[in-house]
Design an enzyme around this catalytic site. Structure first.
Site, short mmCIF file in Angstrom:
data_model
loop_
_atom_site.label_atom_id
_atom_site.label_comp_id
_atom_site.label_asym_id
_atom_site.label_seq_id
_atom_site.Cartn_x
_atom_site.Cartn_y
_atom_site.Cartn_z
N ARG A 132 0.82 -1.22 0.00
CA ARG A 132 0.00 0.00 0.00
C ARG A 132 0.86 1.27 0.00
O ARG A 132 0.44 2.29 -0.56
CB ARG A 132 -0.95 -0.01 1.20
CG ARG A 132 -2.09 -1.00 1.01
CD ARG A 132 -3.05 -1.00 2.17
NE ARG A 132 -4.23 -1.79 1.84
CZ ARG A 132 -5.20 -2.07 2.69
NH1 ARG A 132 -5.13 -1.63 3.92
NH2 ARG A 132 -6.23 -2.79 2.32
N LYS B 202 -19.54 -16.52 1.02
CA LYS B 202 -20.99 -16.33 1.22
C LYS B 202 -21.66 -15.54 0.11
O LYS B 202 -21.15 -14.52 -0.33
CB LYS B 202 -21.22 -15.60 2.55
CG LYS B 202 -20.79 -16.41 3.78
CD LYS B 202 -21.08 -15.62 5.03
CE LYS B 202 -20.75 -16.43 6.28
NZ LYS B 202 -21.01 -15.66 7.51
N GLY C 225 -8.64 -7.63 -1.73
CA GLY C 225 -8.93 -8.69 -0.76
C GLY C 225 -8.25 -10.01 -1.07
O GLY C 225 -7.08 -10.07 -1.43
N GLY D 290 -12.93 -3.82 0.61
CA GLY D 290 -14.31 -3.38 0.90
C GLY D 290 -14.77 -2.30 -0.06
O GLY D 290 -15.92 -2.30 -0.51
#
Length: 399
Positions: A37, A204, A356, A379
């Protein structure tokens, strides 16, 4: 989405506030274990330096819930690492406000770089940073002449350090990293070259409902693997053994399949094991033959071939979510083969990895340089793909 960038404003001799995303992992000794980052923000920082601006950098790091958290989440080691990367002293001020910080900023010369302390230290006395406290945003804005938001990782949050500053300063623009995220992810959603294929995975369905709904509007195909696939298989009437299933989402999966009108592809087979264990016995099972004592842990070989067949002609691909438990070598092949298929499109298609776990998988297989863009915000990229307006992008001025 045409947003102003740092190229559109004068930086020379200006105090340039730069919100970066330096939320990097640290080990117990406080050493940075992955500086990706920091490296991603270098083009913006170096641009400000070369333009003669006085760079004032700030970021959050970790979660600050107690006074003890401050000791393990200081930006000091980050400032040190940044100095090594830009080969220049970075002035570090261990405060988030006050005379020491103000004096240090006022003493800056053109080309200097200063970093102040973790913005979330302000959350200890009420959520002033993450709650976008009006007084804090106004104060931070008063420290500079212009504001550059380059922190895509927090763009889905309205914080004092992005939205708060931008609403209290004359010029608020995007940095080069934020611009890249807007151009790639925003461009894929707004005006993709076709065929446009989306690949989704992860555990999920509930985490990706809005992403699937939005992508079905714009993509030509949506490939679904990973744990979330079993809820769709259950919706199609298959028995899935001990595989991960969200029973309360089966009806929703049925609706999505109907709405998809053939756009959703699940493949034909899976790799199963009797336990969630790296040493479990591995079997290849067709969708209609998963035993009740086995669980699906990766996409199978026929599914891999089907996905590769669809991908070979793609011109735009967005990938968010692994296809199996790639952390275990026995169940990493599906994710690896998808990554390799996208790597083969280098120069022929726009390939975007949505941060992610997908980004972690690409790094595991040493394929980082084979993709058009790897998002720096898990996110944020997910919410962007959902079609949501991200506060950290909305707060940047339009051209």
């Amino acid at each position: 989405m045409a947003k102003k960038t740092l190229r559109d404003i004068e930086l020379k001799d200006k105090k340039v506030l730069v919100r970066v995303d330096f939320n990097v992992p640290l080990d117990k000794e406080g050493n940075i274990t992955d500086d990706t980052r920091i490296v991603a923000a270098l083009p913006t920082i170096e641009y400000v330096i070369k333009a003669g601006g006085k760079a004032i950098l700030f970021s959050h790091l970790g979660r600050i819930k107690t006074e003890a958290d401050k000791a393990t989440n200081s930006m000091r080691p980050v400032a040190k690492r940044l100095g090594e990367l830009i080969n220049k002293d970075v002035i570090f001020v261990g405060q988030t406000r006050g005379k020491e910080l103000e004096d240090a900023i006022n003493a800056l010369k053109p080309g200097d770089v200063l970093m102040f302390e973790n913005t979330r230290f302000e959350d200890l006395e009420g959520k002033k940073e993450s709650g976008n406290d009006p007084e804090l945003g106004k104060y931070w804005a008063s420290l500079g002449d212009v504001f550059i938001n380059d922190a895509f990782g927090t763009a889905h949050r309205a914080h004092a350090s992005n939205v708060g500053i931008s609403s209290n300063i004359k010029e608020a623009v995007a940095g080069l990293l934020l611009e890249k995220e807007i151009n790639f992810i925003g461009g894929a959603l707004e005006n993709p070259e076709r065929p446009f294929v989306a690949i989704l995975g992860g555990a999920k369905v509930s985490d990706k409902i809005e992403v699937i709904t939005n992508l079905l509007k714009v993509a030509d195909k949506v490939l679904i693997g990973g744990g979330m696939a079993f809820t769709f298989l259950k919706a199609l009437g298959y028995e899935v053994g001990k595989s991960l299933v969200e029973l309360d989402k089966v009806d929703l999966a049925k609706e999505l399949l109907e709405k998809a009108n053939g756009k959703i592809e699940l493949g034909f087979d899976v790799l199963t094991g009797k336990a969630f264990d790296a040493n479990t016995e591995v079997n290849v099972r067709q969708f209609n033959e998963i035993p009740e004592d086995e669980m699906g842990l990766d996409i199978g070989p026929k599914t891999v071939e089907r996905f590769k067949e669809i991908l070979k002609d793609a011109k735009t691909v967005v990938w968010n979510g692994p296809q199996g438990v790639f952390e275990m070598d026995a169940f990493a092949n599906g994710t690896k083969q998808v990554a390799l298929a996208l790597a083969d499109l280098q120069g022929k298609a726009v390939t975007i990895v949505g941060g992610g776990d997908s980004a972690a998988a690409v790094a595991k297989f040493n394929l980082e340089d084979k993709f058009s863009h790897i998002s720096t915000g898990g996110g944020a990229s997910l919410e962007y793909l959902e079609g949501k307006v991200l506060p950290g992008i909305a707060c940047v001025q339009d051209k």
